[in-house]
Design an enzyme around this catalytic site. Structure first.
Site: not given
Ligand code: GLN
Length: 538
Positions: A380, A513, A515
């Protein structure tokens, strides 16, 4: 009709109610029953989405896009059942629902009160969508005696009356401390906690006693006598060396047998503990290990990257390796120290994150991984940083950044204003912070012959998201010319989901994600592959 098992905690928090509930779910499932797990959280936030990981640990995301308590992650990992939006509720959400209804005149002029209006709403939540389940395990957050959890405790007391005592079981988990100075095991805190619970109208049916060491029979008898619980239902849970031993240990202490006996349910199916025994053996006895660096802002809090730590361990299990997690605080990472700090690691991971603080260190570490052929996984925010690094150092867009950090002309990462979900256009915003991100499971189409498609052994995948910004698709061509391939895209081809490097043994950024979907009995392919690459790098 479903049977309901309520799990409360006493004496102190962090005794492992979540893990106990998750283990019980596995045992019941293994005996052939259909199980659902739910969590009631007493705090006033509407959901944990806006809470700091420093305070609350990780926010776990479900397939259907709920931001939930991290215990739901335990539930999924142990039971294999994907949690839903309807499996976690907070006092904040309960009150907000009741107050919304009140504003609409939904209570027809009545005085709105904790009993019955709040408690009724809690009872509706517990019962909702459970008709097809054999068992619903419902954990109450916090401990007995907290002011905040009183409406929940009252609601489950009423609930047991509503469905009938034989359809509801109360499990109370308490601490039975061992005092070194006097070499004694103490049952008094448990007695007091049960007394408190009984004063709220609940007599526990099973007491699980968490202890550092085995609790002698005479002490268990004492708990049985003072707390009015059958001796067979005073169940000890002695600290285990790895959490994967928990289902084995609870089964040894007859937890599942006693639960079935209470409900007078019979089954010939035996519990299958083989998979847990197998992975416990790997975790405890494997000598070979590798170091993986996690560079993030929240590394000092143990639970902030809970699912990630777990997924890496699962990748280790798959490769018969112990994974040592080297946690590096990105906020204190001096550029000059990077080489030294990353010298002994075989893989580098940058997890999800928010905000500018600590990003320069992360970007430098990515550059180091890219130039030194060290396996790298950016999740992410980690993917977004990898794209910024590449833009700055390979495409020479020196000011490349994310619009998350302020307005800019060179947003290789930009605010996502629209995306498609189930054929509908969704709109995002950065004004309202709660529940306004791209959340939950989305499909991605993988590029033919890419390394990622070989890892997943599939053309299409579904993974969980939680982000507001995205890689700007307009840069795709220039990036690909320089060797960063956009190997996974949303079905409408507008949102980059995965990037990989052509000339690197193992370098990935994923906008989702992975995970959240890894399980000890079914490690996620991306983590298994990452650990394998790290093993080969060593
Ligand atoms: N801050 C980033 C976004 O909002 C990544 C968010 C995250 O890593 N879950 O896109």
């Amino acid at each position: 009709m479903a049977r309901y098992i309520f799990v409360t905690g006493g004496v102190v928090s962090s005794l492992g109610k979540g893990l106990s509930s998750a283990s019980l779910a596995y045992l019941l499932q293994s005996r052939g029953f259909k199980v659902r797990l739910r969590k009631l959280d007493p705090y006033l936030n509407v959901d944990p989405g806006t809470m700091s990981p420093f305070q609350h640990g990780e926010v776990f995301v479900t397939d259907d896009g709920a931001e939930t308590d991290l215990d739901l992650g335990h539930y999924e990992r142990f039971s294999g059942i994907s949690a839903k939006k309807t499996d976690n509720i907070t006092s904040g959400k309960i009150y907000s629902d009741v107050l919304k209804k009140e504003r609409k005149g939904g209570y027809l002029g009545k005085t709105v009160q904790v009993i019955p209006h709040i408690t009724n709403r809690i009872k509706d939540f517990i019962k909702n969508d459970t008709a097809k389940e054999d068992f619903v395990i419902c954990e109450i957050g916090g401990i007995i005696g907290d002011i905040e959890s009183l409406p929940f405790v009252e609601a489950i007391r009423q609930f047991s009356n509503d469905v009938g005592k034989k359809n509801a079981l109360f499990i109370h988990l308490t601490l039975v401390p061992y005092l070194k100075a006097s070499d004694e095991i103490k049952t008094k805190p448990t007695q007091h906690s049960v007394k408190e619970l009984r004063s709220l109208g609940i007599q526990p049916d099973i007491i699980i006693c968490r202890s550092e060491r085995s609790i002698p029979l005479e002490h268990r008898k004492k708990i049985s006598l003072f707390c009015n619980v059958d001796i067979e239902n005073v169940i000890q849970t002695v600290d285990v060396k790895t959490i994967y031993e928990a289902p084995i240990s609870f089964n040894r202490e007859n937890l599942d047998t006693q639960v079935l006996k209470y409900f007078n349910v019979k089954t010939k199916k035996k519990v299958n503990l083989k998979p847990w025994k197998k992975i416990t053996k790997i975790i405890l006895h494997t000598k070979k290990s590798i170091n993986i660096a996690i560079i993030g802002k929240y590394v000092n809090l143990k639970d902030a990257y809970k699912s990630l730590d777990e997924a890496l361990t699962h990748g280790g299990i798959k490769n018969n390796l112990k994974v040592n997690l080297i946690r590096i605080d990105s906020e204190n990472l001096e550029i000059s120290e990077i080489k030294h700090k990353l010298k002994r690691v075989s893989g580098i991971l940058i997890p999800g994150g928010f905000g500018k603080r600590g990003t320069e260190g992360k970007i430098e570490a990515i550059k180091y991984a890219r130039n030194n052929n060290i396996p790298f996984l950016g999740i992410c925010f980690g993917m977004q940083m990898a794209v910024i690094e590449f833009a700055r150092n390979e495409l020479r867009i020196k000011k490349a950044t994310s619009s998350e950090f302020g307005s800019t002309q060179t947003s290789v990462i930009g605010l996502m204003t629209e995306w498609i979900k189930g054929g509908k256009v969704m709109t995002g915003t950065d004004k309202d912070l709660g529940g306004t991100m791209r959340l939950g499971s989305y499909e991605a189409i993988l590029l033919k012959n890419s390394l990622i498609s070989r890892i997943y052994k599939s053309k299409k995948i579904n993974e969980r998201h939680r982000h507001r910004y995205e890689v700007n698709i307009n840069y795709k061509e220039v990036f690909e010319k320089k060797g960063m391939i956009f190997s996974g895209l949303s079905p409408d081809k507008k949102l980059p989901e995965i990037i990989e490097l052509k000339d690197h043994p193992w370098f990935f950024g994923v906008q989702f994600h992975p995970e959240f979907k890894s399980r000890p009995l079914a490690p996620h392919p991306l983590f298994s592959s990452f650990i394998k690459a790290a093993k080969n790098h060593k």
